[in-house]
Design a protein around this motif. Structure first.
Motif, PDB file in Angstrom:
ATOM      1  N   LYS A 100      98.728  -6.517 -50.334  1.00  0.00           N
ATOM      2  CA  LYS A 100      98.539  -5.335 -51.178  1.00  0.00           C
ATOM      3  C   LYS A 100      97.220  -5.422 -51.945  1.00  0.00           C
ATOM      4  CE  LYS A 100     100.662  -2.609 -54.834  1.00  0.00           C
ATOM      5  NZ  LYS A 100     101.732  -2.457 -55.791  1.00  0.00           N
ATOM      6  N   GLU A 101      96.906  -6.605 -52.500  1.00  0.00           N
ATOM      7  CA  GLU A 101      95.642  -6.781 -53.220  1.00  0.00           C
ATOM      8  C   GLU A 101      94.458  -6.583 -52.288  1.00  0.00           C
ATOM      9  OE1 GLU A 101      95.826 -10.629 -55.049  1.00  0.00           O
ATOM     10  OE2 GLU A 101      97.337 -10.012 -56.518  1.00  0.00           O
ATOM     11  N   SER A 102      94.578  -7.136 -51.088  1.00  0.00           N
ATOM     12  CA  SER A 102      93.509  -6.999 -50.092  1.00  0.00           C
ATOM     13  C   SER A 102      93.288  -5.531 -49.739  1.00  0.00           C
ATOM     14  CB  SER A 102      93.882  -7.792 -48.838  1.00  0.00           C
ATOM     15  OG  SER A 102      93.001  -7.509 -47.793  1.00  0.00           O
ATOM     16  N   LYS A 103      94.382  -4.814 -49.536  1.00  0.00           N
ATOM     17  CA  LYS A 103      94.265  -3.402 -49.177  1.00  0.00           C
ATOM     18  C   LYS A 103      93.751  -2.573 -50.356  1.00  0.00           C
ATOM     19  CE  LYS A 103      97.454  -3.541 -45.366  1.00  0.00           C
ATOM     20  NZ  LYS A 103      98.727  -3.179 -44.784  1.00  0.00           N
ATOM     21  N   SER A 104      94.110  -2.931 -51.569  1.00  0.00           N
ATOM     22  CA  SER A 104      93.599  -2.230 -52.749  1.00  0.00           C
ATOM     23  C   SER A 104      92.088  -2.398 -52.862  1.00  0.00           C
ATOM     24  CB  SER A 104      94.271  -2.731 -54.017  1.00  0.00           C
ATOM     25  OG  SER A 104      95.637  -2.420 -54.015  1.00  0.00           O
ATOM     26  N   LYS A 105      91.600  -3.626 -52.651  1.00  0.00           N
ATOM     27  CA  LYS A 105      90.152  -3.886 -52.675  1.00  0.00           C
ATOM     28  C   LYS A 105      89.462  -3.100 -51.565  1.00  0.00           C
ATOM     29  CE  LYS A 105      89.611  -6.924 -55.985  1.00  0.00           C
ATOM     30  NZ  LYS A 105      88.954  -6.531 -57.209  1.00  0.00           N
ATOM     31  N   ASP A 106      90.106  -3.067 -50.406  1.00  0.00           N
ATOM     32  CA  ASP A 106      89.544  -2.336 -49.264  1.00  0.00           C
ATOM     33  C   ASP A 106      89.412  -0.851 -49.600  1.00  0.00           C
ATOM     34  OD1 ASP A 106      88.536  -2.397 -46.649  1.00  0.00           O
ATOM     35  OD2 ASP A 106      90.459  -1.732 -45.807  1.00  0.00           O
ATOM     36  N   ILE A 107      90.423  -0.307 -50.256  1.00  0.00           N
ATOM     37  CA  ILE A 107      90.385   1.104 -50.662  1.00  0.00           C
ATOM     38  C   ILE A 107      89.237   1.336 -51.635  1.00  0.00           C
ATOM     39  CG2 ILE A 107      91.588   2.858 -52.029  1.00  0.00           C
ATOM     40  CD1 ILE A 107      94.196   1.878 -50.732  1.00  0.00           C
ATOM     41  N   GLU A 108      89.057   0.427 -52.603  1.00  0.00           N
ATOM     42  CA  GLU A 108      87.966   0.570 -53.569  1.00  0.00           C
ATOM     43  C   GLU A 108      86.615   0.577 -52.862  1.00  0.00           C
ATOM     44  OE1 GLU A 108      88.169  -2.388 -56.655  1.00  0.00           O
ATOM     45  OE2 GLU A 108      90.283  -1.965 -57.049  1.00  0.00           O
ATOM     46  N   HIS A 109      86.426  -0.372 -51.935  1.00  0.00           N
ATOM     47  CA  HIS A 109      85.153  -0.465 -51.210  1.00  0.00           C
ATOM     48  C   HIS A 109      84.911   0.783 -50.362  1.00  0.00           C
ATOM     49  CE1 HIS A 109      84.227  -4.488 -52.508  1.00  0.00           C
ATOM     50  NE2 HIS A 109      85.357  -4.987 -52.003  1.00  0.00           N
ATOM     51  N   LYS A 110      85.950   1.236 -49.681  1.00  0.00           N
ATOM     52  CA  LYS A 110      85.792   2.416 -48.828  1.00  0.00           C
ATOM     53  C   LYS A 110      85.536   3.667 -49.652  1.00  0.00           C
ATOM     54  CE  LYS A 110      88.184   0.706 -44.779  1.00  0.00           C
ATOM     55  NZ  LYS A 110      89.283   0.853 -43.837  1.00  0.00           N
ATOM     56  N   THR A 111      86.167   3.774 -50.813  1.00  0.00           N
ATOM     57  CA  THR A 111      85.943   4.919 -51.685  1.00  0.00           C
ATOM     58  C   THR A 111      84.496   4.940 -52.177  1.00  0.00           C
ATOM     59  OG1 THR A 111      88.258   4.883 -52.404  1.00  0.00           O
ATOM     60  CG2 THR A 111      86.711   6.092 -53.785  1.00  0.00           C
ATOM     61  N   ALA A 112      84.004   3.775 -52.588  1.00  0.00           N
ATOM     62  CA  ALA A 112      82.611   3.679 -53.043  1.00  0.00           C
ATOM     63  C   ALA A 112      81.657   4.017 -51.902  1.00  0.00           C
ATOM     64  CB  ALA A 112      82.322   2.283 -53.579  1.00  0.00           C
ATOM     65  N   LYS A 113      81.946   3.500 -50.715  1.00  0.00           N
ATOM     66  CA  LYS A 113      81.090   3.778 -49.557  1.00  0.00           C
ATOM     67  C   LYS A 113      81.107   5.267 -49.231  1.00  0.00           C
ATOM     68  CE  LYS A 113      80.255   2.506 -44.779  1.00  0.00           C
ATOM     69  NZ  LYS A 113      80.672   1.763 -43.606  1.00  0.00           N
ATOM     70  N   LYS A 114      82.276   5.879 -49.323  1.00  0.00           N
ATOM     71  CA  LYS A 114      82.397   7.315 -49.040  1.00  0.00           C
ATOM     72  C   LYS A 114      81.549   8.120 -50.021  1.00  0.00           C
ATOM     73  CE  LYS A 114      85.724  11.095 -49.020  1.00  0.00           C
ATOM     74  NZ  LYS A 114      87.003  11.531 -49.528  1.00  0.00           N
ATOM     75  N   GLN A 115      81.594   7.750 -51.300  1.00  0.00           N
ATOM     76  CA  GLN A 115      80.792   8.457 -52.295  1.00  0.00           C
ATOM     77  C   GLN A 115      79.303   8.297 -52.014  1.00  0.00           C
ATOM     78  OE1 GLN A 115      82.274   6.769 -55.936  1.00  0.00           O
ATOM     79  NE2 GLN A 115      83.922   8.268 -56.145  1.00  0.00           N
ATOM     80  N   ASP A 116      78.887   7.080 -51.651  1.00  0.00           N
ATOM     81  CA  ASP A 116      77.480   6.846 -51.319  1.00  0.00           C
ATOM     82  C   ASP A 116      77.060   7.680 -50.116  1.00  0.00           C
ATOM     83  OD1 ASP A 116      77.347   5.050 -53.393  1.00  0.00           O
ATOM     84  OD2 ASP A 116      77.473   3.258 -52.120  1.00  0.00           O
ATOM     85  N   GLU A 117      77.912   7.716 -49.103  1.00  0.00           N
ATOM     86  CA  GLU A 117      77.594   8.469 -47.891  1.00  0.00           C
ATOM     87  C   GLU A 117      77.533   9.972 -48.184  1.00  0.00           C
ATOM     88  OE1 GLU A 117      76.767   7.246 -44.921  1.00  0.00           O
ATOM     89  OE2 GLU A 117      77.061   5.177 -45.525  1.00  0.00           O
ATOM     90  N   GLU A 118      78.450  10.462 -49.023  1.00  0.00           N
ATOM     91  CA  GLU A 118      78.423  11.887 -49.381  1.00  0.00           C
ATOM     92  C   GLU A 118      77.153  12.234 -50.145  1.00  0.00           C
ATOM     93  OE1 GLU A 118      82.127  12.401 -51.458  1.00  0.00           O
ATOM     94  OE2 GLU A 118      83.214  12.887 -49.625  1.00  0.00           O
ATOM     95  N   GLN A 119      76.737  11.338 -51.037  1.00  0.00           N
ATOM     96  CA  GLN A 119      75.503  11.562 -51.795  1.00  0.00           C
ATOM     97  C   GLN A 119      74.300  11.554 -50.847  1.00  0.00           C
ATOM     98  OE1 GLN A 119      74.880   8.760 -54.958  1.00  0.00           O
ATOM     99  NE2 GLN A 119      73.167   9.896 -55.823  1.00  0.00           N
ATOM    100  N   ALA A 120      74.279  10.610 -49.917  1.00  0.00           N
ATOM    101  CA  ALA A 120      73.182  10.543 -48.939  1.00  0.00           C
ATOM    102  C   ALA A 120      73.158  11.803 -48.078  1.00  0.00           C
ATOM    103  CB  ALA A 120      73.335   9.305 -48.059  1.00  0.00           C
ATOM    104  N   LEU A 121      74.343  12.291 -47.712  1.00  0.00           N
ATOM    105  CA  LEU A 121      74.433  13.514 -46.916  1.00  0.00           C
ATOM    106  C   LEU A 121      73.868  14.703 -47.688  1.00  0.00           C
ATOM    107  CD1 LEU A 121      75.431  14.975 -44.376  1.00  0.00           C
ATOM    108  CD2 LEU A 121      77.641  15.249 -45.510  1.00  0.00           C
ATOM    109  N   THR A 122      74.178  14.782 -48.971  1.00  0.00           N
ATOM    110  CA  THR A 122      73.657  15.869 -49.808  1.00  0.00           C
ATOM    111  C   THR A 122      72.141  15.811 -49.869  1.00  0.00           C
ATOM    112  OG1 THR A 122      75.679  15.826 -51.137  1.00  0.00           O
ATOM    113  CG2 THR A 122      73.770  16.909 -52.099  1.00  0.00           C
ATOM    114  N   VAL A 123      71.601  14.616 -50.085  1.00  0.00           N
ATOM    115  CA  VAL A 123      70.142  14.454 -50.169  1.00  0.00           C
ATOM    116  C   VAL A 123      69.496  14.832 -48.843  1.00  0.00           C
ATOM    117  CG1 VAL A 123      68.297  12.749 -50.414  1.00  0.00           C
ATOM    118  CG2 VAL A 123      70.224  12.727 -51.991  1.00  0.00           C
ATOM    119  N   LYS A 124      70.071  14.363 -47.747  1.00  0.00           N
ATOM    120  CA  LYS A 124      69.504  14.667 -46.433  1.00  0.00           C
ATOM    121  C   LYS A 124      69.605  16.169 -46.142  1.00  0.00           C
ATOM    122  CE  LYS A 124      70.289  10.117 -44.397  1.00  0.00           C
ATOM    123  NZ  LYS A 124      68.960   9.619 -44.541  1.00  0.00           N
ATOM    124  N   GLY A 125      70.679  16.797 -46.583  1.00  0.00           N
ATOM    125  CA  GLY A 125      70.808  18.244 -46.409  1.00  0.00           C
ATOM    126  C   GLY A 125      69.726  18.990 -47.168  1.00  0.00           C
TER     127      GLY A 125
END
Length: 97
Positions: free
Chosen positions: A25-50
């Motif tokens: 559960k702890e491992s999956k919680s950390k994974d969710i945090e990392h993926k959420t942060a990565k998703k936000q970074d990717e969305e921001q990069a997508l906005t800039v590229k757009g």
């Protein structure tokens, strides 16, 4: 005696399962945090590229409009090659005089 042994064995399996589940559960919680942060970074990069694409598209549209405006003065206006050569020759001769 058999009951106590089987109960002790079941308790040990339960404790092992709970420990493994907690770690998982702890491992999956950390994974969710990392993926959420990565998703936000990717969305921001997508906005800039757009926005970059939009700006570049405007530049391209302006350049194409300018090109279309210049094209008639640069493209052959129905004058044959021989006529152009003769006109150029006359122009050169008049400049030499």
């Amino acid at each position: 005696s058999d009951t106590k042994a089987s109960e002790a064995s079941a308790q040990h399996e339960y404790d092992t399962f709970m420990t493994d589940s907690k770690v998982d559960k702890e491992s999956k919680s950390k994974d969710i945090e990392h993926k959420t942060a990565k998703k936000q970074d990717e969305e921001q990069a997508l906005t800039v590229k757009g926005e970059d694409l939009e700006g570049t598209q405007k530049e391209l549209d302006a350049a194409l409009a300018y090109f279309d405006k210049l094209k008639p003065s640069c493209v052959d206006a129905g004058v044959s090659f021989e006529d152009r050569v003769a006109r150029r020759k006359e122009e050169v001769e008049s400049l030499q005089e």
